[in-house]
Design a protein around this motif. Structure first.
Motif, PDB file in Angstrom:
ATOM      1  N   LEU A  12       0.833  -1.202   0.000  1.00 35.61           N
ATOM      2  CA  LEU A  12       0.000   0.000   0.000  1.00 35.61           C
ATOM      3  C   LEU A  12       0.868   1.252   0.000  1.00 35.61           C
ATOM      4  O   LEU A  12       0.481   2.280  -0.566  1.00 35.61           O
ATOM      5  N   ALA A  13       2.052   1.178   0.611  1.00 38.27           N
ATOM      6  CA  ALA A  13       2.924   2.359   0.687  1.00 38.27           C
ATOM      7  C   ALA A  13       3.330   2.856  -0.701  1.00 38.27           C
ATOM      8  O   ALA A  13       3.121   4.030  -1.023  1.00 38.27           O
ATOM      9  N   PRO A  14       3.914   2.008  -1.580  1.00 41.40           N
ATOM     10  CA  PRO A  14       4.204   2.502  -2.927  1.00 41.40           C
ATOM     11  C   PRO A  14       2.950   2.855  -3.718  1.00 41.40           C
ATOM     12  O   PRO A  14       2.989   3.726  -4.591  1.00 41.40           O
ATOM     13  N   HIS A  15       1.830   2.202  -3.409  1.00 43.73           N
ATOM     14  CA  HIS A  15       0.569   2.525  -4.078  1.00 43.73           C
ATOM     15  C   HIS A  15       0.197   3.981  -3.762  1.00 43.73           C
ATOM     16  O   HIS A  15      -0.206   4.748  -4.648  1.00 43.73           O
ATOM     17  N   ILE A  16       0.354   4.364  -2.497  1.00 40.36           N
ATOM     18  CA  ILE A  16       0.081   5.749  -2.084  1.00 40.36           C
ATOM     19  C   ILE A  16       1.016   6.712  -2.812  1.00 40.36           C
ATOM     20  O   ILE A  16       0.592   7.754  -3.316  1.00 40.36           O
ATOM     21  N   VAL A  17       2.294   6.354  -2.889  1.00 38.81           N
ATOM     22  CA  VAL A  17       3.274   7.240  -3.522  1.00 38.81           C
ATOM     23  C   VAL A  17       2.998   7.377  -5.022  1.00 38.81           C
ATOM     24  O   VAL A  17       3.136   8.467  -5.587  1.00 38.81           O
ATOM     25  N   LEU A  18       2.580   6.316  -5.661  1.00 35.57           N
ATOM     26  CA  LEU A  18       2.204   6.414  -7.075  1.00 35.57           C
ATOM     27  C   LEU A  18       1.058   7.406  -7.255  1.00 35.57           C
ATOM     28  O   LEU A  18       1.046   8.188  -8.209  1.00 35.57           O
ATOM     29  N   GLU A  19       0.110   7.377  -6.336  1.00 28.61           N
ATOM     30  CA  GLU A  19      -1.000   8.336  -6.399  1.00 28.61           C
ATOM     31  C   GLU A  19      -0.512   9.753  -6.126  1.00 28.61           C
ATOM     32  O   GLU A  19      -0.969  10.702  -6.757  1.00 28.61           O
ATOM     33  N   GLU A  20       0.413   9.895  -5.196  1.00 30.17           N
ATOM     34  CA  GLU A  20       0.986  11.210  -4.913  1.00 30.17           C
ATOM     35  C   GLU A  20       1.673  11.773  -6.153  1.00 30.17           C
ATOM     36  O   GLU A  20       1.582  12.969  -6.446  1.00 30.17           O
ATOM     37  N   LEU A  21       2.372  10.918  -6.891  1.00 26.47           N
ATOM     38  CA  LEU A  21       3.093  11.355  -8.082  1.00 26.47           C
ATOM     39  C   LEU A  21       2.154  11.804  -9.199  1.00 26.47           C
ATOM     40  O   LEU A  21       2.500  12.657 -10.013  1.00 26.47           O
ATOM     41  N   GLY A  22       0.980  11.191  -9.245  1.00 29.56           N
ATOM     42  CA  GLY A  22       0.031  11.546 -10.289  1.00 29.56           C
ATOM     43  C   GLY A  22       0.431  11.054 -11.667  1.00 29.56           C
ATOM     44  O   GLY A  22       0.023  11.627 -12.679  1.00 29.56           O
ATOM     45  N   VAL A  23       1.233   9.991 -11.703  1.00 28.18           N
ATOM     46  CA  VAL A  23       1.670   9.428 -12.982  1.00 28.18           C
ATOM     47  C   VAL A  23       0.771   8.260 -13.367  1.00 28.18           C
ATOM     48  O   VAL A  23       0.085   7.678 -12.528  1.00 28.18           O
ATOM     49  N   GLY A  24       0.803   7.905 -14.644  1.00 26.56           N
ATOM     50  CA  GLY A  24       0.045   6.749 -15.082  1.00 26.56           C
ATOM     51  C   GLY A  24       0.731   5.467 -14.625  1.00 26.56           C
ATOM     52  O   GLY A  24       1.952   5.358 -14.695  1.00 26.56           O
ATOM     53  N   TYR A  25      -0.050   4.524 -14.140  1.00 27.39           N
ATOM     54  CA  TYR A  25       0.503   3.232 -13.719  1.00 27.39           C
ATOM     55  C   TYR A  25      -0.609   2.188 -13.740  1.00 27.39           C
ATOM     56  O   TYR A  25      -1.795   2.533 -13.765  1.00 27.39           O
ATOM     57  N   GLU A  26      -0.202   0.939 -13.738  1.00 25.76           N
ATOM     58  CA  GLU A  26      -1.142  -0.172 -13.598  1.00 25.76           C
ATOM     59  C   GLU A  26      -0.932  -0.791 -12.232  1.00 25.76           C
ATOM     60  O   GLU A  26       0.152  -0.678 -11.650  1.00 25.76           O
ATOM     61  N   ALA A  27      -1.941  -1.457 -11.736  1.00 25.26           N
ATOM     62  CA  ALA A  27      -1.827  -2.164 -10.466  1.00 25.26           C
ATOM     63  C   ALA A  27      -2.524  -3.509 -10.593  1.00 25.26           C
ATOM     64  O   ALA A  27      -3.610  -3.604 -11.181  1.00 25.26           O
ATOM     65  N   GLU A  28      -1.876  -4.539 -10.092  1.00 32.32           N
ATOM     66  CA  GLU A  28      -2.441  -5.883 -10.197  1.00 32.32           C
ATOM     67  C   GLU A  28      -2.272  -6.621  -8.875  1.00 32.32           C
ATOM     68  O   GLU A  28      -1.178  -6.625  -8.294  1.00 32.32           O
ATOM     69  N   THR A  29      -3.359  -7.222  -8.416  1.00 26.92           N
ATOM     70  CA  THR A  29      -3.306  -7.943  -7.147  1.00 26.92           C
ATOM     71  C   THR A  29      -2.608  -9.286  -7.305  1.00 26.92           C
ATOM     72  O   THR A  29      -2.535  -9.862  -8.399  1.00 26.92           O
ATOM     73  N   VAL A  30      -2.104  -9.765  -6.168  1.00 28.12           N
ATOM     74  CA  VAL A  30      -1.419 -11.054  -6.117  1.00 28.12           C
ATOM     75  C   VAL A  30      -2.019 -11.879  -4.990  1.00 28.12           C
ATOM     76  O   VAL A  30      -2.208 -11.372  -3.877  1.00 28.12           O
ATOM     77  N   ASP A  31      -2.333 -13.128  -5.274  1.00 24.35           N
ATOM     78  CA  ASP A  31      -2.761 -14.068  -4.232  1.00 24.35           C
ATOM     79  C   ASP A  31      -1.478 -14.663  -3.666  1.00 24.35           C
ATOM     80  O   ASP A  31      -0.813 -15.461  -4.341  1.00 24.35           O
ATOM     81  N   LYS A  33      -1.009 -16.757  -1.352  1.00 29.61           N
ATOM     82  CA  LYS A  33      -1.044 -18.183  -1.018  1.00 29.61           C
ATOM     83  C   LYS A  33      -0.759 -19.030  -2.252  1.00 29.61           C
ATOM     84  O   LYS A  33       0.030 -19.974  -2.209  1.00 29.61           O
ATOM     85  N   THR A  34      -1.405 -18.693  -3.359  1.00 28.65           N
ATOM     86  CA  THR A  34      -1.223 -19.472  -4.587  1.00 28.65           C
ATOM     87  C   THR A  34      -0.080 -18.955  -5.448  1.00 28.65           C
ATOM     88  O   THR A  34       0.360 -19.623  -6.375  1.00 28.65           O
ATOM     89  N   LYS A  35       0.387 -17.714  -5.143  1.00 28.52           N
ATOM     90  CA  LYS A  35       1.440 -17.049  -5.927  1.00 28.52           C
ATOM     91  C   LYS A  35       1.008 -16.827  -7.377  1.00 28.52           C
ATOM     92  O   LYS A  35       1.800 -16.934  -8.311  1.00 28.52           O
ATOM     93  N   VAL A  36      -0.269 -16.478  -7.546  1.00 28.09           N
ATOM     94  CA  VAL A  36      -0.807 -16.205  -8.874  1.00 28.09           C
ATOM     95  C   VAL A  36      -1.356 -14.776  -8.890  1.00 28.09           C
ATOM     96  O   VAL A  36      -2.028 -14.352  -7.958  1.00 28.09           O
ATOM     97  N   THR A  37      -1.075 -14.047  -9.968  1.00 26.64           N
ATOM     98  CA  THR A  37      -1.559 -12.676 -10.089  1.00 26.64           C
ATOM     99  C   THR A  37      -3.011 -12.673 -10.567  1.00 26.64           C
ATOM    100  O   THR A  37      -3.528 -13.693 -11.034  1.00 26.64           O
ATOM    101  N   GLU A  38      -3.618 -11.512 -10.478  1.00 29.71           N
ATOM    102  CA  GLU A  38      -5.014 -11.346 -10.894  1.00 29.71           C
ATOM    103  C   GLU A  38      -5.234 -11.792 -12.339  1.00 29.71           C
ATOM    104  O   GLU A  38      -6.293 -12.315 -12.691  1.00 29.71           O
ATOM    105  N   SER A  39      -4.228 -11.593 -13.194  1.00 34.79           N
ATOM    106  CA  SER A  39      -4.360 -11.971 -14.603  1.00 34.79           C
ATOM    107  C   SER A  39      -3.929 -13.415 -14.873  1.00 34.79           C
ATOM    108  O   SER A  39      -3.889 -13.851 -16.020  1.00 34.79           O
TER     109      SER A  39
END
Length: 201
Positions: A12-31, A33-39
């Motif tokens: 969440l900390a870098p997520h906050i900083v990305l929002e502070e920067l106001g730059v374009g970025y993507e975000a993807e969740t990770v499970d 336990k299974t070590k599998v990303t949202e995609s």
């Protein structure tokens, strides 16, 4: 850039900083336990360590470790003062805070999230954690942020870790400065945006 995260984790900390920067970025969740990303990607091919955060930079390289990612992002736009200039005394003070939050607070909370941790160890860890929080509370006296009147990447990290207190029934209200600090940062637009994106509010 793409941030790989788990809602509410230290990512969440870098997520906050990305929002502070106001730059374009993507975000993807990770499970984690299974070590599998949202995609559906095997997260271990992105970060063999198996934990978040991981930041895929614009050049395709992947940066791991929360502190390193925060420093990298803070340097993206020096005019925003999210991290002091390299070589300055203030920069080393930020290093000190990032290290303290990582080793004394972040790791201090870790035993409480492991079901196998014996209660006696949790009790001992809580004593130390409360001592560390008392130290931060004292350091925040008369300040809006860790470095004074300027929000930095260290604040994004500390705010994130303080958010874990509620999961272990640790009431921050006993520390006036910490409680006021957490409430103040919770109102920052970037913090609100990142927490909303992670489904935390």
């Amino acid at each position: 850039m793409k941030l790989f995260y788990k809602p509410g984790a230290c990512s969440l900390a870098p997520h906050i900083v990305l929002e502070e920067l106001g730059v374009g970025y993507e975000a993807e969740t990770v499970d984690l336990k299974t070590k599998v990303t949202e995609s559906g990607v095997d997260f271990l091919t992105i970060n063999p360590k198996g934990y978040v955060p991981a930041l895929q930079m614009d050049n395709g390289e992947v940066l791991t470790e929360c502190q390193a990612i925060l420093e990298y992002l803070g340097d993206r736009n020096p005019s925003q003062n999210l991290i002091p200039a390299a070589g300055s005394t203030a920069r080393y003070q930020i290093h000190a805070w990032l290290n303290f939050v990582a080793s004394e607070l972040h790791k201090g909370f870790s035993p409480f999230f492991k079901p196998s941790t014996p209660q006696e160890w949790k009790d001992a860890c809580l004593v130390i954690l409360e001592q560390r929080l008392s130290y931060v509370d004292a350091e925040l006296a008369g300040k809006d942020y860790l470095m004074g009147d300027t929000f930095t990447v260290a604040d994004a990290y500390l705010f994130t870790i303080l958010g874990w207190a509620r999961y272990i029934q640790l009431d921050l209200a006993k520390w006036d400065n910490l409680a006021a600090y957490q409430a103040r940062l919770a109102q920052r637009p970037a913090v609100v945006a990142a927490m909303k994106a992670e489904g935390l509010i």
